[in-house]
Structures are given as structure tokens and as C-alpha cells.
Design a protein around this motif. Structure first.
Motif, PDB file in Angstrom:
ATOM      1  N   SER A  24      14.951  -0.441   1.095  1.00  7.87           N
ATOM      2  CA  SER A  24      14.689   0.654   0.153  1.00  7.87           C
ATOM      3  C   SER A  24      14.842   1.976   0.883  1.00  7.87           C
ATOM      4  CB  SER A  24      13.252   0.577  -0.381  1.00  7.87           C
ATOM      5  OG  SER A  24      13.045  -0.640  -1.038  1.00  7.87           O
ATOM      6  N   ASN A  25      15.713   2.831   0.401  1.00 11.66           N
ATOM      7  CA  ASN A  25      15.824   4.131   1.070  1.00 11.66           C
ATOM      8  C   ASN A  25      14.730   5.077   0.579  1.00 11.66           C
ATOM      9  OD1 ASN A  25      16.694   5.511  -1.256  1.00 11.66           O
ATOM     10  ND2 ASN A  25      18.799   4.820  -0.897  1.00 11.66           N
ATOM     11  N   SER A  26      14.641   6.234   1.212  1.00  6.51           N
ATOM     12  CA  SER A  26      13.502   7.116   0.923  1.00  6.51           C
ATOM     13  C   SER A  26      13.579   7.745  -0.467  1.00  6.51           C
ATOM     14  CB  SER A  26      13.407   8.208   1.989  1.00  6.51           C
ATOM     15  OG  SER A  26      14.635   8.887   2.038  1.00  6.51           O
ATOM     16  N   GLU A  27      14.713   7.531  -1.164  1.00  8.84           N
ATOM     17  CA  GLU A  27      14.776   8.033  -2.539  1.00  8.84           C
ATOM     18  C   GLU A  27      14.481   6.954  -3.573  1.00  8.84           C
ATOM     19  OE1 GLU A  27      18.588   9.984  -2.133  1.00  8.84           O
ATOM     20  OE2 GLU A  27      17.345  11.090  -0.684  1.00  8.84           O
ATOM     21  N   SER A  28      14.307   5.729  -3.140  1.00 12.69           N
ATOM     22  CA  SER A  28      14.158   4.648  -4.110  1.00 12.69           C
ATOM     23  C   SER A  28      12.765   4.684  -4.754  1.00 12.69           C
ATOM     24  CB  SER A  28      14.380   3.302  -3.431  1.00 12.69           C
ATOM     25  OG  SER A  28      13.334   3.053  -2.528  1.00 12.69           O
ATOM     26  N   PRO A  29      12.700   4.284  -6.010  1.00 11.97           N
ATOM     27  CA  PRO A  29      11.401   4.275  -6.712  1.00 11.97           C
ATOM     28  C   PRO A  29      10.368   3.395  -5.999  1.00 11.97           C
ATOM     29  CG  PRO A  29      13.225   3.843  -8.233  1.00 11.97           C
ATOM     30  CD  PRO A  29      13.812   3.856  -6.859  1.00 11.97           C
ATOM     31  N   TYR A  31      10.055   2.701  -2.802  1.00 11.92           N
ATOM     32  CA  TYR A  31       9.517   3.391  -1.613  1.00 11.92           C
ATOM     33  C   TYR A  31       8.483   4.437  -2.049  1.00 11.92           C
ATOM     34  CZ  TYR A  31       9.180   6.720   2.224  1.00 11.92           C
ATOM     35  OH  TYR A  31       8.696   7.562   3.198  1.00 11.92           O
ATOM     36  N   ASN A  32       8.803   5.152  -3.106  1.00 13.12           N
ATOM     37  CA  ASN A  32       7.863   6.177  -3.584  1.00 13.12           C
ATOM     38  C   ASN A  32       6.524   5.594  -3.987  1.00 13.12           C
ATOM     39  OD1 ASN A  32       8.921   8.785  -3.345  1.00 13.12           O
ATOM     40  ND2 ASN A  32      10.545   8.184  -4.762  1.00 13.12           N
ATOM     41  N   VAL A  33       6.570   4.468  -4.642  1.00 14.55           N
ATOM     42  CA  VAL A  33       5.309   3.799  -5.009  1.00 14.55           C
ATOM     43  C   VAL A  33       4.566   3.377  -3.739  1.00 14.55           C
ATOM     44  CG1 VAL A  33       4.306   1.784  -6.149  1.00 14.55           C
ATOM     45  CG2 VAL A  33       6.179   3.008  -7.237  1.00 14.55           C
ATOM     46  N   THR A  37       4.469   4.638  -0.830  1.00 14.56           N
ATOM     47  CA  THR A  37       3.814   5.737  -0.107  1.00 14.56           C
ATOM     48  C   THR A  37       2.484   6.128  -0.759  1.00 14.56           C
ATOM     49  OG1 THR A  37       5.073   7.382  -1.345  1.00 14.56           O
ATOM     50  CG2 THR A  37       5.962   6.715   0.795  1.00 14.56           C
ATOM     51  N   LYS A  38       2.280   5.736  -1.993  1.00 19.54           N
ATOM     52  CA  LYS A  38       0.986   6.000  -2.645  1.00 19.54           C
ATOM     53  C   LYS A  38      -0.077   5.001  -2.181  1.00 19.54           C
ATOM     54  CE  LYS A  38       2.739   8.388  -6.671  1.00 19.54           C
ATOM     55  NZ  LYS A  38       4.202   8.193  -6.649  1.00 19.54           N
ATOM     56  N   PRO A  71      11.162   3.438   5.558  1.00 20.76           N
ATOM     57  CA  PRO A  71      12.220   3.013   4.633  1.00 20.76           C
ATOM     58  C   PRO A  71      13.521   2.677   5.358  1.00 20.76           C
ATOM     59  CG  PRO A  71      12.111   5.398   4.649  1.00 20.76           C
ATOM     60  CD  PRO A  71      11.080   4.914   5.655  1.00 20.76           C
TER      61      PRO A  71
END
Ligand SMILES: C[S@@+](CC[C@H](N)C(=O)[O-])C[C@H]1O[C@@H](n2cnc3c(N)ncnc32)[C@H](O)[C@@H]1O
Length: 211
Positions: free
Chosen positions: A23-28, A30-32, A34-35, A42
């Protein structure tokens, strides 16, 4: 849902570093992640990064890898004793998952499966002969429902909270396994944390027994 229902309860977030090699740092996803975790690594362009485990002190892997690589990845992480939770196709669970201690499988209701784009459109678009001679072909295949396929999904894991063996098994139509020599045997009831799952040496079947 993957993080809320599977990753967090599994206990895997207790590790210092969470590696997400697909998962790259723009993928949904990855974003989840980090929460839920402060130190998520990533994918940064190295296609071998799912193997770069020695760079970290206390690492666990969580991701949605390409299904074609699932078995290879899982086997490697079992061998290297790396905790992981991976989203995977449930069409063919490898036998070694059931054989390995502290391994488990979670199913959400897989009766209907999840739609996946399987790449046909990309192949057609790359073929100039087909696109020139059959300009409506993608629309036609789409209208027939041919651009996507339904796959029952599950989660495979090898984790640190050993109380979390099998959470819920709620599917009503069974597709696993595809190989003739492996069988699932169900006797009754609802399958949850207290269920027993084991491989019977005599009949070679995986048994899941509700307690
Ligand atoms: C099932 S997708 C998941 C993507 C990501 N988890 C997300 O939520 O956006 C798997 C991704 O891994 C990529 N991939 C395939 N082989 C890879 C490799 N060896 N290393 C890193 N990424 C790879 C694919 O291009 C694809 O984008």
C-alpha cells in the motif's frame, strides 16, 4: 471494516512497526492504518519490501496483497515467525494455514463475495487492434457483467493475541476448498471465539466445532 473488525481485535497493533508493503502512502488502506498505529511503513517503490523484515526491531505486517502472492507471503511469514494479518481471497485457503499453530482464519459473510476488477479492461485498452475494430467491446462486456468477478474473501493471520483464534464464521454457502483432498467438516451451530478448529489426521478434514 478490515481494521475495525479484524486488525485491531487481533492484537497485532501492539508491535512497534506496522509494515504495509503493498500500500503506498496515498492508498485508502494506509490512511486508515495511520489512524490506528503511529508507525506505519507504506510501500515506497521497492517490490521486495515485503521481505525487508531485518530493518525493523519488532515488526508486524498488515495489508491487502495481490491474491496471486498470498500463499507465498503467508508461508514466508510463518517461516520467519512474523505476525501478520492479510486480506485474501478465500477461494483457496492453503492447508498450511490450518496446520500452523497460532494461525487462524476469519470469514466475514462470504456467501456473496466481493466484486473485483480482474484486469480485462486494461488488457483490451492496451490492444490497439481490438480497440480500433471493436470500439464498443468494453461497454458490451461491462453490460454483461464481465469486467468484474465475485470472490469470497477472508482474512488470514498469524498473530500475537492468542485468544483471537476464530472470530466469526457466518457464510451460508461454502466454496472452500477447491482441492479434492481437503475437506471442511461442519457439525452444527454458530462458530465463534469459543469454537474449536482442527485438522483431523484420519480423514484429513478441517473440523470447526462450536462449543
Ligand atoms: C490488492 S492491491 C492493494 C492495494 C492497497 N492495499 C490499497 O488499499 O490501495 C495490491 C497492490 O500491490 C501491488 N503489487 C504487486 N506486487 C507488488 C510487490 N511485489 N510489491 C509491492 N506492491 C506490489 C499491486 O500493483 C497492487 O496495487
Amino acid at each position: 471494516m478490515f481494521f475495525e473488525k479484524v486488525v485491531e481485535p487481533s492484537g497485532i497493533l501492539q508491535h512497534d512497526t506496522l509494515l504495509m508493503p503493498f500500500s503506498n502512502s496515498e492508498s485508502p488502506l494506509y490512511n486508515v492504518a495511520t489512524k490506528y498505529h503511529e508507525n506505519v511503513v507504506p510501500f515506497e517503490g521497492n517490490h521486495e519490501s515485503w521481505l525487508l523484515l531485518d530493518n525493523y526491531q519488532d515488526v508486524a505486517v498488515v495489508d491487502n496483497p495481490p491474491f496471486s502472492m498470498s500463499a507465498k507471503i503467508e508461508q514466508t511469514y510463518f517461516d520467519k515467525r512474523i505476525p501478520f494479518v492479510l486480506f485474501r481471497s478465500a477461494v483457496a485457503y492453503p492447508k498450511f494455514i490450518f496446520k500452523t499453530k497460532r494461525a487462524g482464519v476469519i470469514y466475514e459473510n462470504s456467501a456473496k463475495g466481493v466484486d473485483f476488477v480482474w484486469g480485462l479492461e486494461k488488457h483490451i485498452k492496451n490492444d490497439s487492434y481490438i480497440t480500433e475494430n471493436y470500439p464498443n467491446i468494453i461497454d458490451n462486456i461491462k453490460a454483461m457483467g464481465g469486467l468484474e468477478k465475485r470472490i469470497p474473501v477472508g482474512f488470514s493471520f498469524y498473530k500475537t493475541n492468542y485468544d483471537f483464534k476464530v472470530k466469526t464464521v457466518t457464510f451460508s454457502r461454502l466454496k472452500y476448498p477447491s482441492k479434492k483432498d481437503i475437506f471442511l467438516y461442519f457439525n452444527r451451530g454458530v462458530f465463534d471465539e469459543s469454537s474449536t478448529i482442527y485438522e483431523d489426521e484420519e480423514d484429513g478434514r478441517i473440523h470447526i466445532i462450536s462449543n
